[in-house]
Design a protein around this motif. Sequence first.
Motif, PDB file in Angstrom:
ATOM      1  N   SER A 105       0.841  -1.195   0.000  1.00  0.00           N
ATOM      2  CA  SER A 105       0.000   0.000   0.000  1.00  0.00           C
ATOM      3  C   SER A 105       0.875   1.244   0.000  1.00  0.00           C
ATOM      4  CB  SER A 105      -0.961   0.009   1.188  1.00  0.00           C
ATOM      5  OG  SER A 105      -0.276   0.224   2.391  1.00  0.00           O
ATOM      6  N   LEU A 106       0.431   2.249  -0.734  1.00  0.00           N
ATOM      7  CA  LEU A 106       1.188   3.479  -0.893  1.00  0.00           C
ATOM      8  C   LEU A 106       0.432   4.643  -0.256  1.00  0.00           C
ATOM      9  CD1 LEU A 106       1.965   3.067  -4.695  1.00  0.00           C
ATOM     10  CD2 LEU A 106       3.526   2.571  -2.798  1.00  0.00           C
ATOM     11  N   ALA A 107       1.162   5.561   0.331  1.00  0.00           N
ATOM     12  CA  ALA A 107       0.576   6.797   0.838  1.00  0.00           C
ATOM     13  C   ALA A 107       0.367   7.751  -0.343  1.00  0.00           C
ATOM     14  CB  ALA A 107       1.503   7.432   1.870  1.00  0.00           C
ATOM     15  N   ILE A 108      -0.334   8.824  -0.099  1.00  0.00           N
ATOM     16  CA  ILE A 108      -0.601   9.798  -1.156  1.00  0.00           C
ATOM     17  C   ILE A 108       0.703  10.345  -1.728  1.00  0.00           C
ATOM     18  CG2 ILE A 108      -1.493  12.126  -1.586  1.00  0.00           C
ATOM     19  CD1 ILE A 108      -3.912  11.369   0.093  1.00  0.00           C
ATOM     20  N   LYS A 109       1.664  10.682  -0.875  1.00  0.00           N
ATOM     21  CA  LYS A 109       2.924  11.250  -1.357  1.00  0.00           C
ATOM     22  C   LYS A 109       3.665  10.271  -2.274  1.00  0.00           C
ATOM     23  CE  LYS A 109       7.226  13.349   0.123  1.00  0.00           C
ATOM     24  NZ  LYS A 109       8.087  13.710   1.241  1.00  0.00           N
ATOM     25  N   ALA A 110       3.740   9.004  -1.887  1.00  0.00           N
ATOM     26  CA  ALA A 110       4.422   7.999  -2.705  1.00  0.00           C
ATOM     27  C   ALA A 110       3.685   7.776  -4.022  1.00  0.00           C
ATOM     28  CB  ALA A 110       4.540   6.681  -1.940  1.00  0.00           C
ATOM     29  N   THR A 111       2.363   7.814  -3.977  1.00  0.00           N
ATOM     30  CA  THR A 111       1.566   7.664  -5.193  1.00  0.00           C
ATOM     31  C   THR A 111       1.829   8.831  -6.132  1.00  0.00           C
ATOM     32  OG1 THR A 111      -0.143   6.456  -3.983  1.00  0.00           O
ATOM     33  CG2 THR A 111      -0.785   7.432  -6.086  1.00  0.00           C
ATOM     34  N   ALA A 112       1.851  10.027  -5.590  1.00  0.00           N
ATOM     35  CA  ALA A 112       2.108  11.226  -6.390  1.00  0.00           C
ATOM     36  C   ALA A 112       3.488  11.161  -7.039  1.00  0.00           C
ATOM     37  CB  ALA A 112       1.986  12.475  -5.518  1.00  0.00           C
ATOM     38  N   GLU A 113       4.479  10.693  -6.296  1.00  0.00           N
ATOM     39  CA  GLU A 113       5.833  10.575  -6.843  1.00  0.00           C
ATOM     40  C   GLU A 113       5.873   9.571  -7.993  1.00  0.00           C
ATOM     41  OE1 GLU A 113       8.188   9.689  -3.395  1.00  0.00           O
ATOM     42  OE2 GLU A 113       8.110  11.772  -2.691  1.00  0.00           O
ATOM     43  N   ARG A 114       5.168   8.466  -7.850  1.00  0.00           N
ATOM     44  CA  ARG A 114       5.130   7.455  -8.925  1.00  0.00           C
ATOM     45  C   ARG A 114       4.470   7.980 -10.194  1.00  0.00           C
ATOM     46  NH1 ARG A 114       4.951   1.308  -7.355  1.00  0.00           N
ATOM     47  NH2 ARG A 114       6.406   1.442  -5.640  1.00  0.00           N
ATOM     48  N   LEU A 115       3.456   8.816 -10.016  1.00  0.00           N
ATOM     49  CA  LEU A 115       2.712   9.346 -11.159  1.00  0.00           C
ATOM     50  C   LEU A 115       3.282  10.667 -11.665  1.00  0.00           C
ATOM     51  CD1 LEU A 115      -0.935   8.639  -9.940  1.00  0.00           C
ATOM     52  CD2 LEU A 115       0.423   7.316 -11.583  1.00  0.00           C
ATOM     53  N   ASN A 116       4.256  11.196 -10.933  1.00  0.00           N
ATOM     54  CA  ASN A 116       4.870  12.478 -11.281  1.00  0.00           C
ATOM     55  C   ASN A 116       3.834  13.611 -11.301  1.00  0.00           C
ATOM     56  OD1 ASN A 116       7.128  14.051 -11.791  1.00  0.00           O
ATOM     57  ND2 ASN A 116       6.861  13.905 -14.000  1.00  0.00           N
ATOM     58  N   VAL A 117       2.991  13.628 -10.266  1.00  0.00           N
ATOM     59  CA  VAL A 117       1.989  14.673 -10.075  1.00  0.00           C
ATOM     60  C   VAL A 117       2.072  15.144  -8.625  1.00  0.00           C
ATOM     61  CG1 VAL A 117       0.424  13.747 -11.847  1.00  0.00           C
ATOM     62  CG2 VAL A 117       0.129  13.062  -9.464  1.00  0.00           C
ATOM     63  N   SER A 118       1.338  16.168  -8.295  1.00  0.00           N
ATOM     64  CA  SER A 118       1.344  16.664  -6.920  1.00  0.00           C
ATOM     65  C   SER A 118       0.440  15.807  -6.032  1.00  0.00           C
ATOM     66  CB  SER A 118       0.856  18.108  -6.881  1.00  0.00           C
ATOM     67  OG  SER A 118      -0.530  18.167  -7.105  1.00  0.00           O
ATOM     68  N   PRO A 119       0.698  15.810  -4.723  1.00  0.00           N
ATOM     69  CA  PRO A 119      -0.203  15.113  -3.807  1.00  0.00           C
ATOM     70  C   PRO A 119      -1.634  15.653  -3.901  1.00  0.00           C
ATOM     71  CG  PRO A 119       1.858  15.564  -2.709  1.00  0.00           C
ATOM     72  CD  PRO A 119       1.904  16.293  -4.030  1.00  0.00           C
ATOM     73  N   GLY A 120      -1.787  16.932  -4.191  1.00  0.00           N
ATOM     74  CA  GLY A 120      -3.125  17.513  -4.354  1.00  0.00           C
ATOM     75  C   GLY A 120      -3.880  16.895  -5.511  1.00  0.00           C
ATOM     76  N   THR A 121      -3.171  16.581  -6.592  1.00  0.00           N
ATOM     77  CA  THR A 121      -3.805  15.930  -7.736  1.00  0.00           C
ATOM     78  C   THR A 121      -4.290  14.539  -7.351  1.00  0.00           C
ATOM     79  OG1 THR A 121      -2.514  17.189  -9.330  1.00  0.00           O
ATOM     80  CG2 THR A 121      -3.437  15.096 -10.101  1.00  0.00           C
ATOM     81  N   VAL A 122      -3.475  13.807  -6.597  1.00  0.00           N
ATOM     82  CA  VAL A 122      -3.879  12.470  -6.135  1.00  0.00           C
ATOM     83  C   VAL A 122      -5.117  12.583  -5.258  1.00  0.00           C
ATOM     84  CG1 VAL A 122      -3.207  10.457  -4.771  1.00  0.00           C
ATOM     85  CG2 VAL A 122      -1.560  11.511  -6.336  1.00  0.00           C
ATOM     86  N   ARG A 123      -5.112  13.539  -4.328  1.00  0.00           N
ATOM     87  CA  ARG A 123      -6.277  13.722  -3.456  1.00  0.00           C
ATOM     88  C   ARG A 123      -7.525  14.061  -4.274  1.00  0.00           C
ATOM     89  NH1 ARG A 123      -2.344  16.469  -0.494  1.00  0.00           N
ATOM     90  NH2 ARG A 123      -1.748  15.351   1.384  1.00  0.00           N
ATOM     91  N   ARG A 124      -7.384  14.910  -5.284  1.00  0.00           N
ATOM     92  CA  ARG A 124      -8.514  15.296  -6.123  1.00  0.00           C
ATOM     93  C   ARG A 124      -9.072  14.092  -6.879  1.00  0.00           C
ATOM     94  NH1 ARG A 124      -6.210  19.212  -8.465  1.00  0.00           N
ATOM     95  NH2 ARG A 124      -5.591  18.175 -10.374  1.00  0.00           N
ATOM     96  N   LEU A 125      -8.190  13.254  -7.415  1.00  0.00           N
ATOM     97  CA  LEU A 125      -8.634  12.058  -8.135  1.00  0.00           C
ATOM     98  C   LEU A 125      -9.349  11.081  -7.202  1.00  0.00           C
ATOM     99  CD1 LEU A 125      -5.475  11.563 -10.354  1.00  0.00           C
ATOM    100  CD2 LEU A 125      -7.776  12.145 -11.166  1.00  0.00           C
ATOM    101  N   ILE A 126      -8.846  10.951  -5.979  1.00  0.00           N
ATOM    102  CA  ILE A 126      -9.491  10.080  -4.997  1.00  0.00           C
ATOM    103  C   ILE A 126     -10.859  10.645  -4.618  1.00  0.00           C
ATOM    104  CG2 ILE A 126      -9.373   9.264  -2.606  1.00  0.00           C
ATOM    105  CD1 ILE A 126      -6.284   9.044  -3.069  1.00  0.00           C
ATOM    106  N   LYS A 127     -10.909  11.946  -4.346  1.00  0.00           N
ATOM    107  CA  LYS A 127     -12.173  12.574  -3.959  1.00  0.00           C
ATOM    108  C   LYS A 127     -13.215  12.461  -5.070  1.00  0.00           C
ATOM    109  CE  LYS A 127     -14.091  16.784  -2.021  1.00  0.00           C
ATOM    110  NZ  LYS A 127     -13.810  18.139  -1.547  1.00  0.00           N
ATOM    111  N   ALA A 128     -12.782  12.535  -6.314  1.00  0.00           N
ATOM    112  CA  ALA A 128     -13.692  12.410  -7.455  1.00  0.00           C
ATOM    113  C   ALA A 128     -14.149  10.970  -7.665  1.00  0.00           C
ATOM    114  CB  ALA A 128     -13.012  12.929  -8.723  1.00  0.00           C
ATOM    115  N   GLY A 129     -13.512  10.026  -6.968  1.00  0.00           N
ATOM    116  CA  GLY A 129     -13.874   8.620  -7.120  1.00  0.00           C
ATOM    117  C   GLY A 129     -13.200   7.949  -8.298  1.00  0.00           C
TER     118      GLY A 129
END
Length: 66
Positions: free
Chosen positions: A4-28
């Motif tokens: 399992s990955l935290a938001i920061k690690a996920t963002a680093e893998r996707l080369n996006v900001s943690p805010g983008t990851v949070r937005r994608l999660i919030k959008a479902g």
Amino acid sequence: MSKSLAIKATAERLNVSPGTVRRLIKAGSMPSFRVGHQIRILEDRLQEWADRGGGTTAEKGKVDGA
């Protein structure tokens, strides 16, 4: 079992900001789950999500730079 990955690690893998990851999660769009107050993303589910195009067309451009 998948790692399992935290938001920061996920963002680093996707080369996006943690805010983008949070937005994608919030959008479902991005699969995630909670452990207490932490949001986690399973590594294999993230790969499947990315292989399918990473969400909707509007979100896809933000994730893969297209």
